[in-house]
Design a protein around this motif. Structure first.
Motif, PDB file in Angstrom:
ATOM      1  N   ARG A  45      47.927  15.556 -22.095  1.00 14.23           N
ATOM      2  CA  ARG A  45      47.421  15.380 -23.457  1.00 14.23           C
ATOM      3  C   ARG A  45      48.530  14.938 -24.403  1.00 14.23           C
ATOM      4  N   HIS A  88      40.257  25.568 -23.440  1.00 14.52           N
ATOM      5  CA  HIS A  88      39.679  24.230 -23.294  1.00 14.52           C
ATOM      6  C   HIS A  88      38.166  24.350 -23.457  1.00 14.52           C
ATOM      7  N   ASP A  91      35.721  18.280 -22.919  1.00 13.74           N
ATOM      8  CA  ASP A  91      36.314  16.948 -23.100  1.00 13.74           C
ATOM      9  C   ASP A  91      37.745  17.071 -23.645  1.00 13.74           C
ATOM     10  N   ASP A  92      37.985  16.501 -24.824  1.00 13.36           N
ATOM     11  CA  ASP A  92      39.333  16.527 -25.412  1.00 13.36           C
ATOM     12  C   ASP A  92      39.496  17.624 -26.453  1.00 13.36           C
ATOM     13  N   ASN A 128      44.055  13.852 -27.575  1.00 18.45           N
ATOM     14  CA  ASN A 128      43.725  12.678 -26.774  1.00 18.45           C
ATOM     15  C   ASN A 128      44.453  12.704 -25.433  1.00 18.45           C
ATOM     16  N   SER A 129      43.806  12.171 -24.405  1.00 24.37           N
ATOM     17  CA  SER A 129      44.445  12.061 -23.099  1.00 24.37           C
ATOM     18  C   SER A 129      45.482  10.947 -23.136  1.00 24.37           C
TER      19      SER A 129
END
Length: 311
Positions: A45, A88, A91-92, A128-129
């Motif tokens: 990330r 978590h 998703d993001d 964001n990844s």
């Protein structure tokens, strides 16, 4: 008459200032909201969240602290959050549970502020990844020992690998990360510490430093003559080893109570001979006592032949 008015005015101003300072020095409870941006080392990330979250809490602080909080306006506070303190969600999206959020009270609201309770839900952040790869950490070291001292095993580091973040073109040329030089001189005891990693320009690492550990012991040398045996030889083959004995120098942890050659076995593996082009093989060791740190053997290579006499 005019001077009396001036004196009276000064007294009013002074008393008002004292009253104001006294009141602002008192402790008050009120609801405060602070926008927060999170920074962390979440695997795969971005380092910083692309969104902020508003943290609202009922806090206790002096009047001065409350005025300072109010003067911040809507400027977000950047806080460093341990990856283990995130949850978590999907998703993001990552959030900080309220139970973990108490750890960051000072970072969010400042020193001298205590949180009575959080009013808002667990703050959520968008991370964001990013492109990354996992590579090993390689030590850069220079080590020397006092006489009759040595390492009982190789230096260990933790973690022994790191995540490397950056542009794909940069990552393609990175297959390892080096430590800064570890320089240890004249060791006579075990050594432990931390060392920073040498990050290439334009690259972010999941860890900025690693922990190293080196076990050191005093040793004594024990010299013995041992017989070279054979193993895994087929029943229809007779394998001869030349020479049939060797001189071994054991380096053992001091003090040592027994000759390690009493239990140690040295042998030639027939599979090594079968795969050899020259018939020359290296002896293996088995059943070494735990007190043996290392050993040397002379000769270090043996000639092996199949004995056909009597067959």
């Amino acid at each position: 008459m005019k001077s009396n008015w001036i004196q009276l005015l000064l007294c009013v101003v002074l008393s008002s200032s004292i009253w104001l300072i006294h009141n602002l020095s008192q402790s008050y409870v009120s609801v405060v909201s602070v926008p927060v941006v999170a920074r962390s080392n979440l695997a795969a990330r971005a380092e910083q969240s692309s969104t902020d979250a508003t943290v609202t809490a009922q806090v206790r602080a002096s009047g001065f602290r409350h005025l300072k909080l109010a003067s911040r306006g809507k400027r977000p506070v950047r806080i460093e959050v341990s990856p283990e303190d995130f949850r978590h969600d999907h998703d993001d999206i990552y959030s900080i549970p309220i139970t973990n959020l108490y750890k960051y009270t000072s970072a969010i609201f400042g020193d001298g502020v205590s949180v009575e309770s959080f009013v808002s839900d667990a703050p959520q952040f968008l991370f964001n990844s990013v492109t990354y790869k996992k590579v090993p950490v390689q030590r850069v070291q220079s080590i020397s020992f006092m006489p009759q001292y040595m390492a009982t095993r190789g230096m260990t580091i933790h973690p022994d690998s790191v995540l490397v973040y950056g542009e794909t073109s940069r990552l393609e040329n990175i297959d390892r990360i080096l430590t800064r030089p570890i320089e240890l001189s004249d060791l006579s005891a075990s050594a432990h510490g931390t060392v920073r990693l040498d990050a290439p320009v334009g690259i972010r690492l999941s860890d900025s430093e690693v922990v190293y550990s080196l076990d050191v012991s005093r040793y004594v040398e024990v010299r013995s003559e041992v017989k070279i045996q054979t193993r895994n030889v087929p029943s229809n083959v007779r394998l001869s080893v030349l020479p049939s004995t060797a001189q071994v120098v054991f380096k053992c942890v001091f003090p040592t109570a027994a000759d390690p050659s009493r239990t140690a076995e040295f042998y030639i593996d027939y599979d090594d001979f079968a795969n050899s082009l020259t018939g020359r093989c290296v002896a293996h060791a088995d059943n070494l006592p735990s007190t043996v740190i290392s050993y040397t053997i002379e000769p270090d290579v043996f000639d092996c032949v199949i004995n056909t006499s009597g067959w």
